[in-house]
Each structure stands twice: as C-alpha cells, then as structure tokens.
Design an enzyme around this catalytic site. Sequence first.
Site, mmCIF file in Angstrom:
data_model
loop_
_atom_site.group_PDB
_atom_site.id
_atom_site.type_symbol
_atom_site.label_atom_id
_atom_site.label_comp_id
_atom_site.label_asym_id
_atom_site.label_seq_id
_atom_site.Cartn_x
_atom_site.Cartn_y
_atom_site.Cartn_z
ATOM 1 N N PRO A 142 -2.614 26.590 0.086
ATOM 2 C CG PRO A 142 -2.427 27.971 -1.795
ATOM 3 C CD PRO A 142 -1.693 26.922 -1.015
ATOM 4 N N GLY A 145 -4.862 22.859 4.769
ATOM 5 C CA GLY A 145 -4.567 23.472 6.073
ATOM 6 C C GLY A 145 -4.677 22.425 7.160
ATOM 7 C CD1 TRP A 175 -2.666 29.978 5.758
ATOM 8 C CD2 TRP A 175 -2.633 32.193 5.604
ATOM 9 N NE1 TRP A 175 -3.867 30.375 5.278
ATOM 10 C CE2 TRP A 175 -3.869 31.732 5.158
ATOM 11 C CE3 TRP A 175 -2.365 33.569 5.578
ATOM 12 C CZ2 TRP A 175 -4.858 32.581 4.700
ATOM 13 C CZ3 TRP A 175 -3.347 34.411 5.117
ATOM 14 C CH2 TRP A 175 -4.564 33.925 4.699
ATOM 15 C CB ILE A 176 5.257 30.175 5.351
ATOM 16 C CG1 ILE A 176 4.504 29.154 4.485
ATOM 17 C CG2 ILE A 176 6.497 29.561 6.005
ATOM 18 C CD1 ILE A 176 3.843 27.998 5.254
ATOM 19 N NE ARG A 258 -1.565 19.527 18.166
ATOM 20 C CZ ARG A 258 -2.086 18.402 17.704
ATOM 21 N NH1 ARG A 258 -2.307 17.383 18.514
ATOM 22 N NH2 ARG A 258 -2.400 18.285 16.426
ATOM 23 N NE ARG A 283 -12.458 54.803 34.463
ATOM 24 C CZ ARG A 283 -12.602 55.990 33.885
ATOM 25 N NH1 ARG A 283 -11.649 56.906 33.994
ATOM 26 N NH2 ARG A 283 -13.669 56.262 33.175
ATOM 27 C CD GLN A 356 -17.153 44.933 28.132
ATOM 28 O OE1 GLN A 356 -16.806 44.968 26.954
ATOM 29 N NE2 GLN A 356 -18.276 45.464 28.542
ATOM 30 C CD GLU A 383 2.103 23.344 15.642
ATOM 31 O OE1 GLU A 383 2.322 23.948 14.576
ATOM 32 O OE2 GLU A 383 2.503 22.199 15.870
ATOM 33 C CB THR A 385 -8.418 25.089 14.126
ATOM 34 O OG1 THR A 385 -8.999 23.799 13.877
ATOM 35 C CG2 THR A 385 -7.873 25.661 12.828
HETATM 36 C C1 LIG Z 1 -0.399 34.133 11.163
HETATM 37 C C2 LIG Z 1 -0.305 32.702 10.723
HETATM 38 C C3 LIG Z 1 0.911 32.041 10.801
HETATM 39 C C4 LIG Z 1 1.017 30.716 10.345
HETATM 40 N N1 LIG Z 1 2.244 30.096 10.328
HETATM 41 C C5 LIG Z 1 2.378 28.891 9.708
HETATM 42 C C6 LIG Z 1 3.672 28.317 9.492
HETATM 43 O O1 LIG Z 1 4.694 28.877 9.886
HETATM 44 N N2 LIG Z 1 3.752 27.145 8.817
HETATM 45 C C7 LIG Z 1 2.646 26.487 8.351
HETATM 46 O O2 LIG Z 1 2.791 25.436 7.736
HETATM 47 N N3 LIG Z 1 1.387 27.001 8.550
HETATM 48 C C8 LIG Z 1 1.243 28.180 9.198
HETATM 49 N N4 LIG Z 1 -0.015 28.733 9.379
HETATM 50 C C9 LIG Z 1 -1.177 28.008 8.884
HETATM 51 C C10 LIG Z 1 -2.078 27.474 9.989
HETATM 52 O O3 LIG Z 1 -1.460 26.400 10.655
HETATM 53 C C11 LIG Z 1 -3.415 27.106 9.339
HETATM 54 O O4 LIG Z 1 -4.044 28.318 8.998
HETATM 55 C C12 LIG Z 1 -4.307 26.274 10.225
HETATM 56 O O5 LIG Z 1 -3.754 24.998 10.415
HETATM 57 C C13 LIG Z 1 -5.719 26.139 9.670
HETATM 58 O O6 LIG Z 1 -5.692 25.784 8.331
HETATM 59 P P1 LIG Z 1 -6.556 26.631 7.265
HETATM 60 O O7 LIG Z 1 -6.199 28.057 7.441
HETATM 61 O O8 LIG Z 1 -6.359 26.032 5.926
HETATM 62 O O9 LIG Z 1 -8.029 26.455 7.734
HETATM 63 P P2 LIG Z 1 -9.009 25.229 7.405
HETATM 64 O O10 LIG Z 1 -8.319 23.945 7.637
HETATM 65 O O11 LIG Z 1 -9.631 25.435 6.070
HETATM 66 O O12 LIG Z 1 -10.094 25.434 8.515
HETATM 67 C C14 LIG Z 1 -11.137 26.427 8.440
HETATM 68 C C15 LIG Z 1 -12.122 26.167 9.578
HETATM 69 O O13 LIG Z 1 -12.710 24.872 9.410
HETATM 70 C C16 LIG Z 1 -12.478 24.066 10.557
HETATM 71 N N5 LIG Z 1 -12.228 22.699 10.100
HETATM 72 C C17 LIG Z 1 -11.210 22.270 9.326
HETATM 73 N N6 LIG Z 1 -11.300 20.950 9.119
HETATM 74 C C18 LIG Z 1 -12.404 20.523 9.754
HETATM 75 C C19 LIG Z 1 -13.051 19.266 9.901
HETATM 76 N N7 LIG Z 1 -12.548 18.162 9.364
HETATM 77 N N8 LIG Z 1 -14.168 19.212 10.632
HETATM 78 C C20 LIG Z 1 -14.678 20.319 11.223
HETATM 79 N N9 LIG Z 1 -14.138 21.538 11.110
HETATM 80 C C21 LIG Z 1 -13.001 21.646 10.388
HETATM 81 C C22 LIG Z 1 -11.276 24.682 11.238
HETATM 82 O O14 LIG Z 1 -11.238 24.392 12.621
HETATM 83 C C23 LIG Z 1 -11.480 26.162 10.958
HETATM 84 O O15 LIG Z 1 -12.362 26.696 11.892
HETATM 85 C C24 LIG Z 1 -0.137 30.044 9.862
HETATM 86 C C25 LIG Z 1 -1.365 30.708 9.803
HETATM 87 C C26 LIG Z 1 -1.461 32.025 10.204
HETATM 88 C C27 LIG Z 1 -2.784 32.732 10.074
#
Ligand SMILES: Cc1cc2nc3c(=O)[nH]c(=O)nc-3n(C[C@H](O)[C@H](O)[C@H](O)COP(=O)(O)OP(=O)(O)OC[C@H]3O[C@@H](n4cnc5c(N)ncnc54)[C@H](O)[C@@H]3O)c2cc1C
Length: 567
Positions: A142, A145, A175-176, A258, A283, A356, A383, A385
């Site tokens: 939580p 990330g 989110w696993i 990646r 179309r 679109q 994997e 963002t």
């Molecule tokens: C459907 C789904 C499947 C997933 N499967 C897995 C899985 O199997 N195993 C696993 O371990 N994880 C999994 N994830 C987790 C996923 O890898 C994370 O959601 C992702 O890495 C982003 O982490 P966060 O959600 O905590 O977002 P955050 O890290 O909180 O990021 C939120 C926003 O802030 C930006 N941000 C973050 N840090 C910075 C920074 N230092 N500077 C500027 N901008 C920043 C990000 O780019 C993003 O736009 C999954 C997620 C989803 C939604």
Amino acid sequence: MADAMVSGHVAGAGLDTESLTMMLDAVREFVEHALSPQRQLQLDHDDVCPEDTVRAMSDPGQLGVQLLFIPAAYGGMDGGAFDSYRVCEVMARHDIGLATASFATFLGSDPILVGATEDQKQRWLGAIAEQGVVFAYGATEPDAGSDLGALKTVAERIEVDGAITGYRINGRKQWISNGSIADFATILARTPDGPTWFVVPRDTPGFSAGNREDKHGLRLSNTAALYLDNVEVPADHLIGGVEGKGLVQAQQVFGYTRVMVAAFGLGGGWSALDRAIAYSLERQQGGGPLAGKQGYTHKLIVPHAVRLEAARSHIEATADQLDRGLGAGGAMNTEGAIAKLMATEAGNAAADAAIQAHGGYGYTREYVVEKIKRDVRITTIYEGTSEIMEMTIARDRWQQHLKTSGAYYRDRAAAMTTLHRNRVGVGADHAALALQALAAVLEACRVARLTRNQHVLLRLGELICHAECAEAFAQRAADALAGKRHAKSPDRFSGEALAVMSRVFAREAAQKVGQEGVRWVAGSVDAGSPEVAALLAAIPHDAIRTAQAGLLADMDRVAAILYERAA
Ligand SMILES: Cc1cc2nc3c(=O)[nH]c(=O)nc-3n(C[C@H](O)[C@H](O)[C@H](O)COP(=O)(O)OP(=O)(O)OC[C@H]3O[C@@H](n4cnc5c(N)ncnc54)[C@H](O)[C@@H]3O)c2cc1C
C-alpha cells in the site's frame, strides 16, 4: 507440442525460428478456442478471471506457455527475449488480462531464476515446468509502489539453538496479479539484512488474499491484496539463502520484463488499430468509406501505426541484444525502459484513437475497442510507470552525456548520417537531426544546471525515448532493405514500407526534440538568457524544418500500405 520445441531449442539464442512459429500458432489457436469473443466480453462484464483457462495455458499437457520462460535444465524450453516478446504480443492481441496472468507466473519465478540455489531452482522452476503451478509476484505494498525501498513487510528470523530455522513474515501486499489464484507467491520482505525474496505456498497458515479488485480494465486478470499474518516459512524458502539481495534480484531482470510489457502495449495497440482499419473500410460517410478520408486516416490511423512500429523497432533491438548476452548486470535496463515507454504509450494512444475511429460504435462494448483501451491502460502503470521509465532513461543517458563531454548523442547522430549515406530513404538523416538536437538540449541543460528541475529531467527522458526509437527504426528499415531482417521479426511490412514509416516517425522525433527541448530550456531560465541563445544556435532548426518536406506524401503512402491499395 512442447517436446518438439524442447528439442528445437538453440542454446543461448532462444528457440529456433520454426519452433517459435509453432509456439505462436499454438498460442493463437489455444486462445481463440478457449476465449470466444462472446465469452471474453461476458468475463469482462462479470469481472471474472477464467482460472480454468489460465491453468490450461500453463498445463504442459495443454499449452504449456510458461515452458518458454524456464531454462531447459529445469524442464523448460530456454526461450529468449525475442521469443518472449513475440509470444507476449500475440497473447496481448487476444487479451492483455490473460497475458498478464501468464506473465505473473514468469514474474513470480524471476527472483528464483536469477537468485535461487540450485536445489531451489530444481524444486520450484521444476514445479512450474512439470506441473504448471501458478505463481504471483508480491512486491508492491500500500505504501511502497514505485519506491519499493519503502516496503514495510517484515520477515523475522526464527532461531533454534543459534541457528536460523525459518522466518516469520508479517505485512500486506497490494495489487498482486494472480493474488487469489496462485499456488505460490514470491514475497519481498525486509529481513535484518535488508529486502529479501521468500517463496510462500498458498496454504501456509496466516497467508490469505483479499477480494479481487474492481478494476477499470484487465478484468480477466485476477488482482488482489495479499495478507501475511505471522506466516512461517522454513529457512530454505529464502531465495538464494542469503538475506538482503532482494532489490538487486528484482532489478536484474528489468530489461527483460519491460520488453515483455512493451509487447503487451504493442499487442493491445495493434489489435485496436487493426479493428479500426477494418471498420473504416466498411463504414460509409461523406459519400465513401472512411478509409478514403485523409483527415481520418492521417489523424486516427497512420501516426499510431508508425509509432507502434517505432516501438517495435526498439523492442526488437533490445530483445536481440538481451539474447546476445549484452544485458548482463542490468545493462539493458535503460533500453528496456525506452521500449516500454514508447510501446505502452503508443499502444494506449492507438487504442484511444481506435475508439474515436469507430465513432459512437467505438463507445459501446460490442466493438471491443473500448475494452482494449481499458486493458492496455495498465501497461503504462505496472512494471514501472511511464514517469519512472522517463526517470530511469534520463538519469542513465544524462550520465552518458556528462561522461563523454556531450559526444554521446553527437556520435550516435554521426552514425545515423553514415547510415543515411549508405542507405538513403530510411529516415536515418531525420533520426540524425533528432539526435543532434538532443545533444544540444542536453548540453544547454548542463550549462544552465537545469536537471535540478525534476520536470525537465523527465521531459528529457521522453525526448531521448523518441530520438532513440527513431534511430532504431531507421536501422531496422535499413536492415530489412538489405535482406538482414531479424529471422524472428514479423514480415507484415516490407523493407520499403518500413522505410516510409520510419521517415514519418523520424521527422516527428526531430520536430519534437527541437521544439520541446527549446521549450523546457527556455522555460527554466530567465528571459534573454545566454543558454537559450546558445541552444537556439546549436539546434538544427532549419534542417528539421526542411526535413518535413514530403511528410504528407509519405503519410499517404503509409495509408496505402495499411489499406493495401496502390499509393
Ligand atoms: C492491475 C494491476 C496489476 C498489478 N500487478 C502487480 C503484481 O503482480 N505484483 C506487484 O508487485 N505489483 C503489481 N502491481 C503494482 C504496480 O506495479 C504499481 O501499481 C506501480 O508500480 C505503481 O505503484 P503505485 O501504484 O504505488 O503508484 P505510485 O508509486 O504511488 O505512483 C503514483 C504516481 O506518481 C508517480 N510517481 C511515483 N514516484 C514518483 C517520483 N519519484 N517522481 C515523480 N513521480 C512519481 C507515478 O509515476 C504515478 O503516476 C499491479 C498494479 C495493477 C493496477
């Protein structure tokens, strides 16, 4: 099927071409049979992961797709990065959710692949290969990330008579993928010596999964939180047997993983775009098919096809280098990040354009493009963002710029100029302009110390991504024209077609680097600054403008290629 491919394996370079073709056909056939369009839409609507299909995909007696990822020594097929990209794209063309479910087992087994002891590899990789067990990869939490170093899940040593006999794990994962269905999860937890991976079997007391997440898309993939409440595992479940190696083990495979997610972006984007192409042939509006309207094709189809193929060029170059062993020590992490950033952003934009392109029909479930758009959206988030990709790319290339006193991109520009001399018309001259402009922008940032602004640093990451994709595309087109196309690369587009598409993309990249580079430098310094004046002088503006000549004619040609009509 799997046996034939095991025998067809070529050590060090992945599968041979024939075995890869067999596998791609088998994946297509399996998914088409297991997931009819009606079933797919229903599962998406009901938000249900088809666990039977996920398990059949990993069952070595049925599809056994995971054998691709497992070394032959443990019963797998020793597939390479190029093989994985092709298989991931084909799976994603059908359903990115289902592709994610397979990918999660691969991801879950990664720490084992790179860090486990021989006994552990035999045990768990062997189980994945022979029994098709399903894994989950538990890194995210939580509050951790993008920044995994912030993880709070803790593994305490259990000691008996001074010897460590096991670990007691407490924490929560978020989110696993495969969270509720996996037989095993690899869990990253903090030990006294640092973050460490553990293998946790599903039935371990205290280990449970939350309800499936109600997601925007990717609804055929199960996603759930994992709870670890005094979960005890024996000491030999610590991957590699040594504490504190977890983050290094996670990073070691980024180049590879990646590229796989990049292939999801490619598969999703092309799937949506091909639907739009087919639709626009049928179309009729304004007295003829939409496919004949330049204002439609040149906005909604052509640029997206071109960007997707630019991304493919970088994916292929990166996968090829990984297969040649150039990725040792994580050296391909930046290249993997470039491939992922371009392919997933292009896939997402292509799917949006496909909605679109379908007008009101695109907004309904029946035409599927809105599902693809919801599904492909995840690829710019998981994997790593897009913003984290930009940061990874910019930091690495910034160091290269400093280390070489600015020669890094000037040399790459010169190499493109040479390519242009040897092979006119593949966009190498325009790619050279993009790289030359990039060198000037980076230098202006150095002189004025602008990368202290995080926004500037990340925007540089985006510009670098475009310039390097232009370079990869020009090289791919030149190789294809010289009869040196990678043997495993798809042959949908001829060398001539790739050359036209490359020219369109490289013009865009040069324009983008020149214009946006000036914008961010000028926007970070005071009015009348000498840095801006120097940058303006160093950027080849006139050449970039001149290079745009012929753009519309080339876009007409790309449309003719995509619609298979005479130019
Ligand atoms: C459907 C789904 C499947 C997933 N499967 C897995 C899985 O199997 N195993 C696993 O371990 N994880 C999994 N994830 C987790 C996923 O890898 C994370 O959601 C992702 O890495 C982003 O982490 P966060 O959600 O905590 O977002 P955050 O890290 O909180 O990021 C939120 C926003 O802030 C930006 N941000 C973050 N840090 C910075 C920074 N230092 N500077 C500027 N901008 C920043 C990000 O780019 C993003 O736009 C999954 C997620 C989803 C939604």
